[in-house]
Motif scaffolding. Sequence first.
Motif, PDB file in Angstrom:
ATOM      1  N   VAL A   1       0.709  -1.036  -0.102  1.00  0.00           N
ATOM      2  CA  VAL A   1      -0.070  -0.025   0.135  1.00  0.00           C
ATOM      3  C   VAL A   1       0.830   1.310   0.091  1.00  0.00           C
ATOM      4  CG1 VAL A   1      -1.680   1.268   1.307  1.00  0.00           C
ATOM      5  CG2 VAL A   1      -1.741  -1.288   1.284  1.00  0.00           C
ATOM      6  N   VAL A   2       0.536   2.001  -0.947  1.00  0.00           N
ATOM      7  CA  VAL A   2       1.414   3.473  -1.003  1.00  0.00           C
ATOM      8  C   VAL A   2       0.488   4.366  -0.364  1.00  0.00           C
ATOM      9  CG1 VAL A   2       2.640   5.076  -2.522  1.00  0.00           C
ATOM     10  CG2 VAL A   2       2.523   2.394  -3.365  1.00  0.00           C
ATOM     11  N   VAL A   3       1.198   5.143   0.791  1.00  0.00           N
ATOM     12  CA  VAL A   3       0.580   6.014   1.237  1.00  0.00           C
ATOM     13  C   VAL A   3       1.197   7.245   0.997  1.00  0.00           C
ATOM     14  CG1 VAL A   3      -0.281   7.023   3.481  1.00  0.00           C
ATOM     15  CG2 VAL A   3       0.223   4.492   3.408  1.00  0.00           C
ATOM     16  N   ALA A   4       0.400   8.111  -0.075  1.00  0.00           N
ATOM     17  CA  ALA A   4       1.085   9.186  -0.360  1.00  0.00           C
ATOM     18  C   ALA A   4       0.479  10.350  -0.228  1.00  0.00           C
ATOM     19  CB  ALA A   4       0.763   9.217  -2.078  1.00  0.00           C
ATOM     20  N   ASP A   5       1.254  11.628   0.150  1.00  0.00           N
ATOM     21  CA  ASP A   5       0.621  12.713   0.703  1.00  0.00           C
ATOM     22  C   ASP A   5      -0.149  13.478  -0.680  1.00  0.00           C
ATOM     23  OD1 ASP A   5       1.526  14.843   2.928  1.00  0.00           O
ATOM     24  OD2 ASP A   5       1.159  15.887   1.091  1.00  0.00           O
ATOM     25  N   LYS A   6      -1.111  14.218  -0.082  1.00  0.00           N
ATOM     26  CA  LYS A   6      -2.058  14.875  -1.324  1.00  0.00           C
ATOM     27  C   LYS A   6      -1.531  15.760  -1.982  1.00  0.00           C
ATOM     28  CE  LYS A   6      -4.744  18.181   1.555  1.00  0.00           C
ATOM     29  NZ  LYS A   6      -5.997  18.606   1.997  1.00  0.00           N
ATOM     30  N   SER A   7      -0.473  16.625  -1.436  1.00  0.00           N
ATOM     31  CA  SER A   7       0.289  17.271  -2.340  1.00  0.00           C
ATOM     32  C   SER A   7       1.599  16.877  -3.123  1.00  0.00           C
ATOM     33  CB  SER A   7       0.584  18.578  -1.723  1.00  0.00           C
ATOM     34  OG  SER A   7       1.572  18.102  -0.404  1.00  0.00           O
ATOM     35  N   SER A   8       1.587  15.372  -3.098  1.00  0.00           N
ATOM     36  CA  SER A   8       2.943  14.847  -3.689  1.00  0.00           C
ATOM     37  C   SER A   8       2.678  14.736  -5.074  1.00  0.00           C
ATOM     38  CB  SER A   8       3.162  13.666  -3.117  1.00  0.00           C
ATOM     39  OG  SER A   8       2.072  12.505  -3.467  1.00  0.00           O
ATOM     40  N   HIS A   9       3.691  14.744  -5.930  1.00  0.00           N
ATOM     41  CA  HIS A   9       3.499  14.628  -7.373  1.00  0.00           C
ATOM     42  C   HIS A   9       2.969  13.491  -7.991  1.00  0.00           C
ATOM     43  CE1 HIS A   9       5.559  18.667  -7.731  1.00  0.00           C
ATOM     44  NE2 HIS A   9       6.502  18.136  -6.815  1.00  0.00           N
ATOM     45  N   THR A  10       2.116  13.575  -8.885  1.00  0.00           N
ATOM     46  CA  THR A  10       1.715  12.315  -9.358  1.00  0.00           C
ATOM     47  C   THR A  10       2.619  11.272 -10.120  1.00  0.00           C
ATOM     48  OG1 THR A  10      -0.228  13.407  -9.945  1.00  0.00           O
ATOM     49  CG2 THR A  10      -0.229  11.166 -10.997  1.00  0.00           C
ATOM     50  N   GLY A  11       3.869  11.952 -10.662  1.00  0.00           N
ATOM     51  CA  GLY A  11       4.687  11.429 -11.508  1.00  0.00           C
ATOM     52  C   GLY A  11       5.497  10.451 -10.603  1.00  0.00           C
ATOM     53  N   THR A  12       5.915  10.931  -9.548  1.00  0.00           N
ATOM     54  CA  THR A  12       6.533  10.194  -8.275  1.00  0.00           C
ATOM     55  C   THR A  12       6.009   8.974  -7.825  1.00  0.00           C
ATOM     56  OG1 THR A  12       7.626  12.345  -7.695  1.00  0.00           O
ATOM     57  CG2 THR A  12       7.982  10.453  -6.199  1.00  0.00           C
ATOM     58  N   LEU A  13       4.567   9.030  -7.662  1.00  0.00           N
ATOM     59  CA  LEU A  13       3.685   8.087  -7.081  1.00  0.00           C
ATOM     60  C   LEU A  13       3.651   7.127  -8.086  1.00  0.00           C
ATOM     61  CD1 LEU A  13       1.272   7.056  -5.260  1.00  0.00           C
ATOM     62  CD2 LEU A  13      -0.068   8.320  -6.304  1.00  0.00           C
ATOM     63  N   VAL A  14       3.352   7.390  -9.502  1.00  0.00           N
ATOM     64  CA  VAL A  14       3.631   6.471 -10.519  1.00  0.00           C
ATOM     65  C   VAL A  14       4.735   5.786 -10.638  1.00  0.00           C
ATOM     66  CG1 VAL A  14       3.342   6.199 -13.039  1.00  0.00           C
ATOM     67  CG2 VAL A  14       1.688   7.456 -11.876  1.00  0.00           C
ATOM     68  N   GLN A  15       5.896   6.424 -10.162  1.00  0.00           N
ATOM     69  CA  GLN A  15       7.368   5.794 -10.405  1.00  0.00           C
ATOM     70  C   GLN A  15       7.430   4.680  -9.144  1.00  0.00           C
ATOM     71  OE1 GLN A  15       9.771   8.927 -10.100  1.00  0.00           O
ATOM     72  NE2 GLN A  15      10.368   8.903 -12.172  1.00  0.00           N
ATOM     73  N   VAL A  16       6.881   5.025  -8.071  1.00  0.00           N
ATOM     74  CA  VAL A  16       6.698   4.004  -6.975  1.00  0.00           C
ATOM     75  C   VAL A  16       5.746   2.787  -7.229  1.00  0.00           C
ATOM     76  CG1 VAL A  16       6.013   3.746  -4.476  1.00  0.00           C
ATOM     77  CG2 VAL A  16       7.391   5.791  -5.261  1.00  0.00           C
ATOM     78  N   LEU A  17       4.819   3.139  -7.808  1.00  0.00           N
ATOM     79  CA  LEU A  17       3.689   2.118  -8.263  1.00  0.00           C
ATOM     80  C   LEU A  17       4.441   1.192  -9.209  1.00  0.00           C
ATOM     81  CD1 LEU A  17       0.348   4.026  -8.293  1.00  0.00           C
ATOM     82  CD2 LEU A  17       0.892   2.376  -6.493  1.00  0.00           C
ATOM     83  N   ASP A  18       4.995   1.784 -10.113  1.00  0.00           N
ATOM     84  CA  ASP A  18       5.652   0.908 -11.246  1.00  0.00           C
ATOM     85  C   ASP A  18       6.939   0.057 -10.625  1.00  0.00           C
ATOM     86  OD1 ASP A  18       6.090   0.213 -13.835  1.00  0.00           O
ATOM     87  OD2 ASP A  18       7.730   1.782 -14.151  1.00  0.00           O
TER      88      ASP A  18
END
Length: 137
Positions: free
Chosen positions: A102-119
């Motif tokens: 489960v990735v707990v991302a801050d609501k102001s984090s960049h979508t690109g970084t979230l996608v990289q972690v998911l990838d």
Amino acid sequence: MKNIRQRRKLRSGTSEINMTPLIDMVFILLIFFIVTTSFVREAGVEVERPSAQSAETRAKASVILGLTAQGRVFVEGRSLDIRSVRAYMERFLAETPEGSAVVVADKSSHTGTLVQVLDQCRLAGVKAVSVAARKPQ
């Protein structure tokens, strides 16, 4: 009379309680609870999760990755580089083959970084990867 005196002497002797079975039972219960306890790996960082109407509670998550607003990734209180997330998750899957993330991302984090972690999690072989959100109140 002699018979009564002998009985009284036998009764007045010190009595003992054998503690060995009690101690054995306590250790067996302790081992049972240690073995059956599931350990959750926390992210180790506080983030402000976004809200979502479709958010639902997940019963069990094996590892939690935290993503801060600055783009830093945390697992178990340690900061990880995005490039090392895949290696960490591969090691995790070697220990727990059916593990989820489960990735707990801050609501102001960049979508690109979230996608990289998911990838990176998907490339490591994690089948169940989700993003945490909170239900609006």
